[in-house]
Motif scaffolding. Structure first.
Motif, PDB file in Angstrom:
ATOM      1  N   VAL A 129     185.844  50.032 -30.672  1.00  0.00           N
ATOM      2  CA  VAL A 129     185.749  49.917 -29.981  1.00  0.00           C
ATOM      3  C   VAL A 129     185.984  48.822 -28.977  1.00  0.00           C
ATOM      4  O   VAL A 129     186.703  49.380 -27.970  1.00  0.00           O
ATOM      5  CB  VAL A 129     183.956  49.923 -29.204  1.00  0.00           C
ATOM      6  N   LYS A 130     186.466  47.993 -30.092  1.00  0.00           N
ATOM      7  CA  LYS A 130     186.656  46.754 -29.588  1.00  0.00           C
ATOM      8  C   LYS A 130     188.618  46.995 -30.196  1.00  0.00           C
ATOM      9  O   LYS A 130     188.618  46.282 -28.987  1.00  0.00           O
ATOM     10  CB  LYS A 130     186.515  45.522 -30.737  1.00  0.00           C
ATOM     11  N   LYS A 131     188.821  47.650 -31.048  1.00  0.00           N
ATOM     12  CA  LYS A 131     190.381  47.770 -30.524  1.00  0.00           C
ATOM     13  C   LYS A 131     190.733  48.714 -29.294  1.00  0.00           C
ATOM     14  O   LYS A 131     192.097  47.847 -28.582  1.00  0.00           O
ATOM     15  CB  LYS A 131     191.136  48.756 -32.228  1.00  0.00           C
ATOM     16  N   ILE A 132     189.735  49.379 -28.436  1.00  0.00           N
ATOM     17  CA  ILE A 132     190.018  50.336 -28.058  1.00  0.00           C
ATOM     18  C   ILE A 132     190.314  49.730 -26.807  1.00  0.00           C
ATOM     19  O   ILE A 132     191.441  49.701 -25.667  1.00  0.00           O
ATOM     20  CB  ILE A 132     189.648  51.268 -27.540  1.00  0.00           C
ATOM     21  N   LYS A 133     189.276  48.777 -26.395  1.00  0.00           N
ATOM     22  CA  LYS A 133     189.565  48.150 -25.302  1.00  0.00           C
ATOM     23  C   LYS A 133     190.266  47.494 -25.204  1.00  0.00           C
ATOM     24  O   LYS A 133     190.435  46.861 -24.012  1.00  0.00           O
ATOM     25  CB  LYS A 133     188.012  46.813 -25.095  1.00  0.00           C
ATOM     26  N   ALA A 134     190.587  46.534 -26.604  1.00  0.00           N
ATOM     27  CA  ALA A 134     191.806  46.050 -26.067  1.00  0.00           C
ATOM     28  C   ALA A 134     193.352  46.247 -25.871  1.00  0.00           C
ATOM     29  O   ALA A 134     194.224  45.630 -25.288  1.00  0.00           O
ATOM     30  CB  ALA A 134     191.966  45.409 -27.554  1.00  0.00           C
ATOM     31  N   LEU A 135     193.116  47.501 -25.758  1.00  0.00           N
ATOM     32  CA  LEU A 135     194.474  48.735 -25.293  1.00  0.00           C
ATOM     33  C   LEU A 135     194.467  48.562 -23.872  1.00  0.00           C
ATOM     34  O   LEU A 135     195.215  49.470 -23.211  1.00  0.00           O
ATOM     35  CB  LEU A 135     194.333  49.791 -26.024  1.00  0.00           C
ATOM     36  N   ALA A 136     193.223  48.381 -22.895  1.00  0.00           N
ATOM     37  CA  ALA A 136     192.926  48.435 -21.487  1.00  0.00           C
ATOM     38  C   ALA A 136     194.385  47.710 -21.259  1.00  0.00           C
ATOM     39  O   ALA A 136     193.890  48.106 -19.729  1.00  0.00           O
ATOM     40  CB  ALA A 136     191.487  48.091 -20.989  1.00  0.00           C
ATOM     41  N   ASN A 137     194.541  46.564 -21.309  1.00  0.00           N
ATOM     42  CA  ASN A 137     195.994  46.104 -20.796  1.00  0.00           C
ATOM     43  C   ASN A 137     197.486  46.268 -21.305  1.00  0.00           C
ATOM     44  O   ASN A 137     198.756  45.950 -21.330  1.00  0.00           O
ATOM     45  CB  ASN A 137     195.786  44.804 -20.983  1.00  0.00           C
ATOM     46  N   HIS A 138     197.427  47.731 -21.995  1.00  0.00           N
ATOM     47  CA  HIS A 138     198.408  47.500 -22.260  1.00  0.00           C
ATOM     48  C   HIS A 138     199.610  48.018 -21.384  1.00  0.00           C
ATOM     49  O   HIS A 138     199.152  48.395 -20.177  1.00  0.00           O
ATOM     50  CB  HIS A 138     198.198  49.451 -22.931  1.00  0.00           C
TER      51      HIS A 138
ATOM     52  N   ASP B 147     202.017  50.925 -20.806  1.00  0.00           N
ATOM     53  CA  ASP B 147     202.161  51.712 -20.762  1.00  0.00           C
ATOM     54  C   ASP B 147     201.703  52.626 -19.896  1.00  0.00           C
ATOM     55  O   ASP B 147     200.535  52.433 -20.870  1.00  0.00           O
ATOM     56  CB  ASP B 147     202.493  53.085 -22.129  1.00  0.00           C
ATOM     57  N   LEU B 148     201.628  53.313 -19.000  1.00  0.00           N
ATOM     58  CA  LEU B 148     200.562  53.744 -18.289  1.00  0.00           C
ATOM     59  C   LEU B 148     199.772  55.040 -18.363  1.00  0.00           C
ATOM     60  O   LEU B 148     198.069  54.684 -18.332  1.00  0.00           O
ATOM     61  CB  LEU B 148     201.462  53.689 -16.889  1.00  0.00           C
ATOM     62  N   VAL B 149     200.724  55.608 -19.054  1.00  0.00           N
ATOM     63  CA  VAL B 149     200.324  56.985 -19.671  1.00  0.00           C
ATOM     64  C   VAL B 149     198.937  56.508 -21.338  1.00  0.00           C
ATOM     65  O   VAL B 149     197.127  56.738 -20.618  1.00  0.00           O
ATOM     66  CB  VAL B 149     200.888  58.123 -20.592  1.00  0.00           C
ATOM     67  N   VAL B 150     198.698  55.786 -21.713  1.00  0.00           N
ATOM     68  CA  VAL B 150     198.364  54.656 -22.910  1.00  0.00           C
ATOM     69  C   VAL B 150     196.952  54.168 -21.780  1.00  0.00           C
ATOM     70  O   VAL B 150     195.713  54.269 -22.538  1.00  0.00           O
ATOM     71  CB  VAL B 150     199.285  54.055 -23.126  1.00  0.00           C
ATOM     72  N   LYS B 151     197.202  53.942 -21.557  1.00  0.00           N
ATOM     73  CA  LYS B 151     196.274  52.909 -19.928  1.00  0.00           C
ATOM     74  C   LYS B 151     195.342  53.451 -19.132  1.00  0.00           C
ATOM     75  O   LYS B 151     194.138  53.706 -19.326  1.00  0.00           O
ATOM     76  CB  LYS B 151     197.327  51.935 -18.948  1.00  0.00           C
ATOM     77  N   VAL B 152     196.009  54.927 -18.836  1.00  0.00           N
ATOM     78  CA  VAL B 152     194.678  55.635 -18.768  1.00  0.00           C
ATOM     79  C   VAL B 152     193.940  56.368 -19.765  1.00  0.00           C
ATOM     80  O   VAL B 152     192.840  56.735 -19.387  1.00  0.00           O
ATOM     81  CB  VAL B 152     195.867  57.007 -18.106  1.00  0.00           C
ATOM     82  N   LYS B 153     194.478  56.516 -20.504  1.00  0.00           N
ATOM     83  CA  LYS B 153     194.004  57.829 -21.576  1.00  0.00           C
ATOM     84  C   LYS B 153     192.506  56.251 -22.420  1.00  0.00           C
ATOM     85  O   LYS B 153     192.006  56.834 -22.727  1.00  0.00           O
ATOM     86  CB  LYS B 153     194.823  58.087 -22.926  1.00  0.00           C
ATOM     87  N   VAL B 154     193.090  55.300 -22.595  1.00  0.00           N
ATOM     88  CA  VAL B 154     192.174  53.821 -22.618  1.00  0.00           C
ATOM     89  C   VAL B 154     190.895  54.576 -21.682  1.00  0.00           C
ATOM     90  O   VAL B 154     189.883  54.492 -22.446  1.00  0.00           O
ATOM     91  CB  VAL B 154     192.916  52.814 -23.222  1.00  0.00           C
ATOM     92  N   LEU B 155     191.308  54.204 -20.399  1.00  0.00           N
ATOM     93  CA  LEU B 155     190.212  53.989 -19.552  1.00  0.00           C
ATOM     94  C   LEU B 155     189.217  55.491 -19.779  1.00  0.00           C
ATOM     95  O   LEU B 155     187.862  55.287 -19.302  1.00  0.00           O
ATOM     96  CB  LEU B 155     191.062  54.212 -18.055  1.00  0.00           C
ATOM     97  N   LYS B 156     190.047  56.593 -20.109  1.00  0.00           N
ATOM     98  CA  LYS B 156     188.719  58.192 -20.006  1.00  0.00           C
ATOM     99  C   LYS B 156     188.015  57.429 -21.608  1.00  0.00           C
ATOM    100  O   LYS B 156     187.486  58.222 -21.187  1.00  0.00           O
ATOM    101  CB  LYS B 156     190.101  59.088 -19.948  1.00  0.00           C
ATOM    102  N   VAL B 157     188.710  57.270 -22.726  1.00  0.00           N
ATOM    103  CA  VAL B 157     188.134  57.229 -23.684  1.00  0.00           C
ATOM    104  C   VAL B 157     186.563  56.266 -24.004  1.00  0.00           C
ATOM    105  O   VAL B 157     185.393  56.805 -23.804  1.00  0.00           O
ATOM    106  CB  VAL B 157     188.959  57.103 -25.189  1.00  0.00           C
ATOM    107  N   LEU B 158     186.969  55.552 -22.702  1.00  0.00           N
ATOM    108  CA  LEU B 158     186.187  54.440 -22.912  1.00  0.00           C
ATOM    109  C   LEU B 158     185.062  54.328 -21.643  1.00  0.00           C
ATOM    110  O   LEU B 158     183.767  54.620 -22.285  1.00  0.00           O
ATOM    111  CB  LEU B 158     186.276  52.924 -21.786  1.00  0.00           C
ATOM    112  N   THR B 159     184.883  55.275 -20.694  1.00  0.00           N
ATOM    113  CA  THR B 159     184.044  55.811 -19.523  1.00  0.00           C
ATOM    114  C   THR B 159     183.169  56.862 -20.368  1.00  0.00           C
ATOM    115  O   THR B 159     182.159  57.285 -19.951  1.00  0.00           O
ATOM    116  CB  THR B 159     184.529  56.745 -18.668  1.00  0.00           C
ATOM    117  N   LYS B 160     183.324  57.160 -21.522  1.00  0.00           N
ATOM    118  CA  LYS B 160     182.569  58.487 -22.099  1.00  0.00           C
ATOM    119  C   LYS B 160     182.355  57.426 -23.327  1.00  0.00           C
ATOM    120  O   LYS B 160     181.271  58.107 -24.182  1.00  0.00           O
ATOM    121  CB  LYS B 160     183.541  59.616 -23.264  1.00  0.00           C
ATOM    122  N   LEU B 161     182.108  56.629 -23.474  1.00  0.00           N
ATOM    123  CA  LEU B 161     181.014  55.938 -24.653  1.00  0.00           C
ATOM    124  C   LEU B 161     179.725  55.690 -23.899  1.00  0.00           C
ATOM    125  O   LEU B 161     179.646  54.941 -22.873  1.00  0.00           O
ATOM    126  CB  LEU B 161     181.437  54.704 -25.473  1.00  0.00           C
TER     127      LEU B 161
END
Length: 454
Positions: free
Chosen positions: A429-438, A440-454
């Motif tokens: 979870v910590k690693k994924i939150k660190a990717l929120a500022n990536h 790449d826009l596609v990666v950033k959208v994917k990270v936000l989608k995953v975090l909303t399901k936690l």
């Protein structure tokens, strides 16, 4: 006194003629050996003959002039001397004809010259002229070239340069034979016969039957490779997927996955991979899926055979029908995910994602032991494809844990399991939150989608 003068004149003529012959001999002996070695025999004969003719004329003229000066007052003696000179001229002509036919001093000099020429040639190691040298490395005429990766066959290449000049006489020195070994950048298999089709030909059922017969009967690796590539290319078309199955081609192709030749195994996997798109073909291929999985795990890491096997397993697990046949391989798949290179990682994640999309496989999947280093895949240094795949893998597993109610039974999972790594440790979870500022826009959208399901 008259007879004495006559004898003296004759003797003087003979001495002068002998001196001329000796001069010719010395001139012939003293020539440069380096020039004589490469001169033609015909040229030597012409030069020697012309020298002899000129020297003979000169000696005859000198002899005549000397005799005429000493015999001016005696007409009788002059007549006799003329007779003697004519006789001497006849003798010289006869001697010259003997020399030309192989006798005399000139012939001896020529024989000695030929011997010296042969000795000099042998000493220099030049001998006779070199003939044409040719060494070709090619496929059978008309045989197609699979040419997919190293170890396949390649177009014909000349293996050696022509090492000698065209036959004929030459005034210069010949070059020695080239000892340079022809370059061989790749191995080439030699076909034993002309394959009847090109690998990219779209064949009908009768021709496919011929290719299958060739593949079944041949033990030649080259022929097997070309036949497998031909079948694999035809299996990309849906109508031929059914035709190959109906002709009994699946067991013939699958039999070759047991061979020790890695190229043949790779081509067999590729052909089965194209055939596995068809649902009916999958029902036949499932018999060999465990063997393919075992071979893929133990073969050389990141090899072409391993990639071909992973692609076949990925196709076979797109549906839920045969996934249970591979559940025993989960620990090996995660170990390979950590050890493999970029392309191996991508292919294995695609394979594991197929399992995560089947909720029935969740318990077996999250309970398997995995290396803790897998956490390094949640790193912004990886490119988009790696990050999107690992985030999808994490998202699917967390959704399945919730849907299957596995969170309440966390005690049954060990600390080295995938469940603990993804759910309990909190590191992911910590690693994924660190990717929120990536970036790449596609990666950033994917990270936000995953975090909303936690």
């Amino acid at each position: 006194m008259g007879r004495t003068r006559e004898a003296g004149c004759v003797a003087a003529g003979v001495v002068i003629g002998a001196g001329a012959c000796y001069c010719v001999y010395r001139l012939t002996w003293g020539r440069d050996e380096s020039e004589k070695i490469w001169e033609d025999d015909d040229d030597d004969e012409e030069e020697e003959s012309s020298d002899m003719a000129e020297t003979g004329k000169g000696s005859k003229a000198n002899a005549g002039a000397g005799a005429g000066a000493r015999l001016q007052g005696d007409s009788k003696a002059k007549a006799e001397v003329a007779v003697e000179l004519e006789s001497g001229s006849d003798i010289k002509t006869e001697a010259r004809s003997k020399a030309q036919s192989g006798g005399g001093l000139e012939a001896k000099a020529k024989a000695l010259f030929s011997t010296l020429k042969e000795q000099a040639s042998a000493k220099a190691g030049k001998g006779a002229r070199l003939g044409n040298i040719s060494g070709t490395r090619s496929l059978a005429p008309g045989l197609p070239c699979p040419g997919v990766r190293g170890g396949g066959c390649h177009p014909a290449r000349n293996g050696a340069r022509v090492g000698g000049r065209a036959s004929g006489k030459s005034k210069g020195k010949t070059r020695g034979k080239s000892t340079r070994t022809p370059a061989t950048s790749w191995p080439v298999r030699r076909g034993k016969f002309n394959f009847p089709y090109k690998i990219d030909d779209i064949l009908g059922a009768p021709d496919l039957q011929k290719v299958l017969n060739i593949l079944e009967r041949s033990n030649d690796p080259f022929t097997q490779e070309v036949a497998l590539v031909t079948l694999g290319n035809n299996a990309a078309y849906s109508f031929n997927q059914n035709a190959i199955r109906e002709l009994g081609g699946l067991p013939i192709i699958a039999k070759l996955i047991k061979t020790k030749d890695p190229i043949i195994r790779e081509k067999a996997y590729n052909a089965l991979n194209n055939l596995s798109v068809n649902a009916e073909n999958q029902g036949k291929i499932k018999t060999y899926i465990s063997q393919v999985c075992d071979d893929t795990m133990i073969c050389r890491l990141d090899s072409a055979v391993q990639m071909a096997g992973l692609r076949l397993l990925t196709n076979m697990t797109v549906t839920n029908h045969y996934q249970h046949l591979l559940s025993y391989s989960f620990p090996d798949l995660f170990a390979l995910l950590f050890l493999g290179n970029y392309f191996t990682k991508i292919q294995i994640m695609k394979l594991i994602i197929n399992f995560t999309e089947n909720p029935a496989m969740t318990r077996e999947l999250v309970s398997c032991k995995v290396p803790s280093e897998l956490i390094s895949l949640f790193n912004k240094e990886w490119d988009r494809e790696i990050l999107l795949n690992i985030l999808t893998l994490f998202e699917n597993i967390n959704d399945n844990i919730k849907n299957e109610g596995l969170a309440s039974s966390r005690k049954e999972f060990s600390r080295s399991s995938l469940f603990f790594l993804f759910k309990e440790s909190g590191v992911c979870v910590k690693k994924i939150k660190a990717l929120a500022n990536h970036n790449d826009l596609v990666v950033k959208v994917k990270v936000l989608k995953v975090l909303t399901k936690l």
